[in-house]
Design an enzyme around this catalytic site. Sequence first.
Site, PDB file in Angstrom:
ATOM      1  N   LYS A  40      -6.128   3.492   8.760  1.00 21.55           N
ATOM      2  CA  LYS A  40      -5.270   4.409   8.101  1.00 21.55           C
ATOM      3  C   LYS A  40      -5.759   5.909   8.042  1.00 21.55           C
ATOM      4  O   LYS A  40      -4.987   6.705   8.583  1.00 21.55           O
ATOM      5  CB  LYS A  40      -4.915   4.097   6.725  1.00 21.55           C
ATOM      6  CG  LYS A  40      -4.056   3.112   6.628  1.00 21.55           C
ATOM      7  CD  LYS A  40      -4.061   2.480   5.044  1.00 21.55           C
ATOM      8  CE  LYS A  40      -3.214   1.245   5.225  1.00 21.55           C
ATOM      9  NZ  LYS A  40      -3.054   0.937   3.764  1.00 21.55           N
ATOM     10  N   SER A  85       0.834  -1.268  -0.040  1.00 21.96           N
ATOM     11  CA  SER A  85       0.026  -0.069  -0.012  1.00 21.96           C
ATOM     12  C   SER A  85       1.003   1.428   0.153  1.00 21.96           C
ATOM     13  O   SER A  85       0.258   2.277   0.109  1.00 21.96           O
ATOM     14  CB  SER A  85      -1.006   0.150   1.211  1.00 21.96           C
ATOM     15  OG  SER A  85      -0.236   0.067   2.487  1.00 21.96           O
TER      16      SER A  85
END
Length: 782
Positions: A725, A682
């Site tokens: 996140k 990611s």
Amino acid sequence: MTGEKELINKIPEKLPIIAIRNFVVYPYLLLPISVTEQRDIDVINLSLKGDKMLAVFTVKENAGEKVDYRKDIYEVGTVVTVAKMVRMPDDSMKVLLQGVKRIRLKDIEKDEIYAKIEVLENEIEHSEEVEALKRNVTSLFIQIVKLASYLPDDIGLVIESIEDPSRLCDFIASNINLKIEDKIDILKETNVKARLKILMDFLQKELNILKLGEKLRSEVSSELTKEQREFYLREQLKAIQKELGEKDEKTLEIEELRKKVKKKKMPEEARERALKEIDKLEKIPLQAADYYVTVNYIDWLLELPWTEETKDNINIKKAAEILDEDHYDLEKIKDRILEFLAVRKLKNSTMGTILCFVGPPGVGKTSLGRSIARALNRKFIRLALGGVRDEAEIRGHRRTYVGALPGRIIQEMKRVKTRNPVFMIDEIDKIGMDFRGDPTSALLEVLDPEQNNSFVDHFIEIPFDLSHVFFITTANVIETIPAPLRDRMEIIRLAGYTVDEKIHIAKKYLIPRQIEANGMTKRKLHFTDSAIRLIVESYTREAGVRTLERTIGGVIRKIAKDITMGKRAARTITDRVVEKYMGKPIFTPVLAKKKPVPGVVTGMAWTPVGGEILFIEVTKMLGNGQFILTGQLGDVMKESCRIALSYVRANADDFGIDKNFHKNSDIHIHVPEGAVPKDGPSAGVAIVTSIISLLTGIPARPDISMTGEITLKGEVLPIGGVKEKVLGANRAGIKEIILPKENEKDIDDVPEAVRKETKFHFVTNVNEVVEKVLVKKIRRKK
């Protein structure tokens, strides 16, 4: 005697060397040894061709199987002559060695066959003290001979015939039980008077030990006689009781056990097993160890809740009230729990899905289990599996082992005395496996609704029904849970809390709990909202609220200390009071020190303790095209770095970058906090952006963070952990975030308060990211 002197005078400065284990050779004494190693056989053959002399040294006790002659042998040894040698059919040798003289090792030649030695001469003193020491040593040894079974009786006569005190010491030292180190101490002592003193101390200790052993043997013998007498008396008592029609202790206990078994509600198989074990008791003597082992087993069968259970009270409205009372927010998780309870009520069945709460520490996983137990009116069990590696912890030990016990599952069921508790298995992601077994395989049966109605513990050996138990598991990360186990559970994710949520939790739950825990209920303490926000933002940084609660407790305890010391203490806790007690803020906004710098980009990460931001740093230097990666990166993240570099090289013209930038330069990518392992795809978007920023010389905005996987064509692919996140970025003060277009649907999971104050950009390719992040537009080549 003349021949002996000649032999001593012939000792050369260099001799073949061998090392022996567990023996110390003394001068003038014979020692038979068996030689099997080819190296030692060759050395002995070499000595037989010459003057038949060898240097013998003892191997240290901690030495390995292969002896290193430079460090694994004691430096003091003995020169010996090969008195006799016999070759065996298997090519080994039986060798009789005779000691000649003490020596010290000076050096070993490279081939480790020959050694340079130094002959050690005895320092003999003819005095009354030496004579007295000699007589004492002889007397002590003769006393030892009378008590020690390992010494022949006639060895005392040999001792009395030895006049030389040096030989006397060596002879006795070679015949008594001493450690190798102690024997070496005697061997290396050249002063005969000092050697006699050392030996006398050892002989006195050995004599004391032998006398103590003799005393213990006599006491044991008398104890056995006493036990035999008690046995006969008990047998006579049994006969008298039988004549009088009275029952003994054993008979009464067996009858009591039979009554309990008949009264206890248990499956037929368990009842039959218990009665069979009671029948065995009648044939086992009361004094036998097996008697109490069998009684213990029957007690376990009687105390297990085979049919006992608490009555469920599945009131969905009340359950919702309890969950709201115990936990702030977590609406989706609460809804899922209520759905679960509603289905159980409608089906009127105990079987169902096993729930697994996954989330960072301190977000309320364990307390949710307690709330469910309270809502159902059931007993609550918490079993922590962190670090458990032994399968017997789950399934128990077989009764063949001394001190065997059932596994933790059965032990907890016995403790709560009900067969339908809420059973929380904590930290299931930290379970291990090694040579003792795989606890995961035992848990497969426990957590499978189709199998756990007949769970067999190795100790109980009878199927126990676990289908009535409401199992809940918890984990910090789902990846480390074995796939077969994960397949049996429904995963419910708990993300971290926002700042506002933490403030509400602190006001409603944490502050009242800490005021009561620290004895401040009579004092009216009030925390201002700004003080709570200061603690949340500047003294804690976590996904959960454990550190927050500890910090609040620390402030209250300091106030309590001031009160007990007679000082004036604040009742209203403001920002100033917090800083007074807790010192300067620990955490400052991450972005406060960050200025736009080419090659530095803000990314986002998902860790077991919640979401975090991370910085990708790229630099270049003169070199030959090397690609350097640091920061303890995993294989997948390293691949993302290579993909990013390949994409930039393939599209250099589009970004106004020199095509040959890699030929005379080394590119170095670093992710700070190098001690923390990092992995996953990611960070691809952040990595490619940082490379483009460096090579174009255009800084990236530090107040915008990004996440997303990239392909070689520059497409941005979706990632996981969006909620965690985003919350991590929010805690760090980020107000603008770039996400993959396909993750737009995941924004619904983010709390509304965070969504309102955060600007989201959804992208599909790297070009869109670069346009939004770089502070200036790139001058693209036509």
